[in-house]
Write a protein that holds these residues in place. Structure first.
Motif, PDB file in Angstrom:
ATOM      1  N   SER A 184       0.942  -1.109  -0.120  1.00 51.97           N
ATOM      2  CA  SER A 184      -0.103   0.064  -0.111  1.00 51.97           C
ATOM      3  C   SER A 184       0.846   1.122  -0.183  1.00 51.97           C
ATOM      4  O   SER A 184       2.014   1.090   0.650  1.00 51.97           O
ATOM      5  CB  SER A 184      -1.018  -0.123   1.300  1.00 51.97           C
ATOM      6  OG  SER A 184      -2.013  -1.069   1.152  1.00 51.97           O
ATOM      7  N   ASN A 185       0.437   2.060  -0.734  1.00 51.67           N
ATOM      8  CA  ASN A 185       1.143   3.660  -0.521  1.00 51.67           C
ATOM      9  C   ASN A 185       1.238   4.169   0.641  1.00 51.67           C
ATOM     10  O   ASN A 185       2.511   4.530   0.957  1.00 51.67           O
ATOM     11  CB  ASN A 185       0.489   4.252  -1.998  1.00 51.67           C
ATOM     12  CG  ASN A 185       1.465   5.782  -1.928  1.00 51.67           C
ATOM     13  OD1 ASN A 185       2.355   5.663  -1.949  1.00 51.67           O
ATOM     14  ND2 ASN A 185       0.380   6.899  -2.138  1.00 51.67           N
ATOM     15  N   THR A 187       0.801   4.490   4.736  1.00 55.43           N
ATOM     16  CA  THR A 187       0.615   3.909   6.161  1.00 55.43           C
ATOM     17  C   THR A 187       0.757   4.892   7.232  1.00 55.43           C
ATOM     18  O   THR A 187       1.877   5.625   7.217  1.00 55.43           O
ATOM     19  CB  THR A 187       1.493   2.819   6.107  1.00 55.43           C
ATOM     20  OG1 THR A 187       1.397   1.794   5.352  1.00 55.43           O
ATOM     21  CG2 THR A 187       1.520   1.980   7.709  1.00 55.43           C
ATOM     22  N   LYS A 270      -0.285   0.033  -4.579  1.00 56.78           N
ATOM     23  CA  LYS A 270      -1.578   0.049  -4.433  1.00 56.78           C
ATOM     24  C   LYS A 270      -1.648   1.959  -3.929  1.00 56.78           C
ATOM     25  O   LYS A 270      -1.292   1.953  -2.880  1.00 56.78           O
ATOM     26  CB  LYS A 270      -2.599  -0.715  -3.728  1.00 56.78           C
ATOM     27  CG  LYS A 270      -2.531  -1.818  -4.097  1.00 56.78           C
ATOM     28  CD  LYS A 270      -3.469  -2.844  -3.258  1.00 56.78           C
ATOM     29  CE  LYS A 270      -3.533  -4.238  -3.773  1.00 56.78           C
ATOM     30  NZ  LYS A 270      -4.520  -5.060  -2.885  1.00 56.78           N
ATOM     31  N   GLY A 272      -4.187   3.687  -3.564  1.00 62.64           N
ATOM     32  CA  GLY A 272      -5.341   4.024  -2.409  1.00 62.64           C
ATOM     33  C   GLY A 272      -6.486   4.697  -3.414  1.00 62.64           C
ATOM     34  O   GLY A 272      -7.583   4.947  -2.577  1.00 62.64           O
ATOM     35  N   THR A 276      -2.874   1.673  -9.719  1.00 61.03           N
ATOM     36  CA  THR A 276      -1.743   0.840  -9.075  1.00 61.03           C
ATOM     37  C   THR A 276      -0.452   1.362  -9.950  1.00 61.03           C
ATOM     38  O   THR A 276      -0.628   2.048 -10.925  1.00 61.03           O
ATOM     39  CB  THR A 276      -1.749  -0.679  -9.155  1.00 61.03           C
ATOM     40  OG1 THR A 276      -2.039  -1.057 -10.677  1.00 61.03           O
ATOM     41  CG2 THR A 276      -3.076  -1.101  -8.479  1.00 61.03           C
TER      42      THR A 276
END
Length: 280
Positions: A184-185, A187, A270, A272, A276
C-alpha cells in the motif's frame, strides 16, 4: 382490513390466471406485485371510509400505483441486482409508507401502511435474510499462509542461508527482491511516493531510518521483509540502503508475506484511489 384481504386475494387468483398467458418474467411477478397494488387501494379506501364516511378514489388509486411500482422495482433489483441488496436497503424499502396516518372520529389513529406490510415486503425481508454479507470476508489465515510460504521457501528457493544474522551492512536496492506481490502506498502519515521524493532529493535521509530486514535463499537471492521502504528506494533510484540480516526463524515467522508471482523482481503499489503502479 376486510377489503385489503379480499382485494389482494382476488387479484392474486386472477393474476395467476393471467400469468399463464404472459411472458415468463411477468407471469412470475404479476400475481405477487398485483396483489400488493390491490392491497394498497383497498387499504387506503378502507381507512378513508372509516374516517370520513366516503372514499377518496384518487388517493386510493395513487396508493395502488405506488404499491405496484415499488413491487416491480423491488423485484427487479432482487432478481438482477442481488449484490446491491442488503438488510439496510430492505429495511429502508419496507419502511416506505403507502398511506398517511389516519385519525378516526373517536380520536384513535392508525399506523401508516408501509411496504413491509404488503406481501412484497414480507418476501423481500426473507430475501434479505437469506443473503450472506459478502462484505464480511473470511479472516486471513496467517497460520495456513505462513505454512505455505515456508514450504515455498524450502522447495522453490532452497531454504534460508544463515551465517550473517543480525549483522548490518549496505546493499543496492536493486539487488533485493520483494516477498509480497502488493504493497500500500500510504501507512499512517507517510506514503511510499513521498518517501521516494525525499530520498531522491537527499539519499542520506534513508540512513536516518531503521535498516530494512533482509535474508538470502539457497539460490543466492536476497529478499526483504520490509517492502515499503525498499519500494521507495527503488522509486528514488538510489544505490544504497541500510540492511540488517535476519535469522531463519525471523524469516519463517514472516513467511506469510511470500505471495510474489514474479520471483520478487517487482511489486504492485496500490495508490489508494483504485490505481496501481508497478515498482521494478
Amino acid at each position: 382490513m376486510i377489503g385489503l384481504g379480499a382485494g389482494a386475494l382476488a387479484f392474486r387468483l386472477i393474476g395467476e390466471r393471467l400469468a399463464t398467458m404472459a411472458p415468463p418474467w411477468l407471469g412470475k411477478w404479476l400475481p405477487f406485485v398485483g396483489s400488493g397494488g390491490v392491497a394498497g387501494v383497498a387499504d387506503s379506501a378502507s381507512f378513508d371510509y372509516m374516517r370520513d364516511g366516503k372514499v377518496d378514489w384518487k388517493k386510493a388509486g395513487l396508493a395502488g400505483i405506488l404499491s405496484v411500482a415499488i413491487g416491480f422495482a423491488g423485484l427487479g433489483v432482487a432478481q438482477y441486482g442481488g449484490k446491491l441488496i442488503g438488510p439496510a436497503v430492505v429495511s429502508k424499502i419496507n419502511d416506505i409508507p403507502l398511506t398517511a396516518v389516519s385519525v378516526f372520529k373517536d380520536g384513535t389513529t392508525s399506523a401508516p401502511k408501509t411496504v413491509g406490510d404488503t406481501p412484497f415486503g414480507a418476501w423481500l425481508q426473507k430475501f434479505a435474510g437469506k443473503r450472506t454479507d459478502k462484505s464480511s470476508s473470511p479472516k486471513f489465515d496467517f497460520a495456513k499462509v505462513r505454512k505455505e510460504g515456508i514450504k515455498k521457501i524450502e522447495n522453490k528457493y532452497g531454504g534460508v542461508v544463515e551465517g550473517e544474522s543480525n549483522k548490518s551492512s549496505v546493499l543496492n536496492p536493486r539487488d533485493i527482491r520483494f516477498m509480497q506481490s502488493t504493497i500500500s502506498n500510504k501507512t499512517g502519515d507517510y506514503t511510499v511516493f513521498n518517501n521516494a521524493n525525499t530520498f531522491s532529493k537527499n539519499p542520506s535521509k534513508i540512513f536516518e531510518l531503521e535498516p530494512i530486514r533482509v535474508w538470502k535463499d539457497g539460490k543466492g537471492n536476497i529478499w526483504t521483509l520490509d517492502h515499503r521502504r525498499l519500494g521507495a528506494a527503488r522509486l528514488a533510484e538510489i544505490d544504497k540502503i541500510p540492511v540488517r540480516w535476519v535469522s531463519k526463524a525471523e524469516v519463517y515467522k514472516d513467511a506469510w508475506k511470500l505471495t510474489t508471482k514474479v520471483d520478487g523482481k517487482s511489486v504492485i503499489l496500490k495508490n489508494g484511489d483504485g490505481t496501481t503502479h508497478i515498482i521494478k
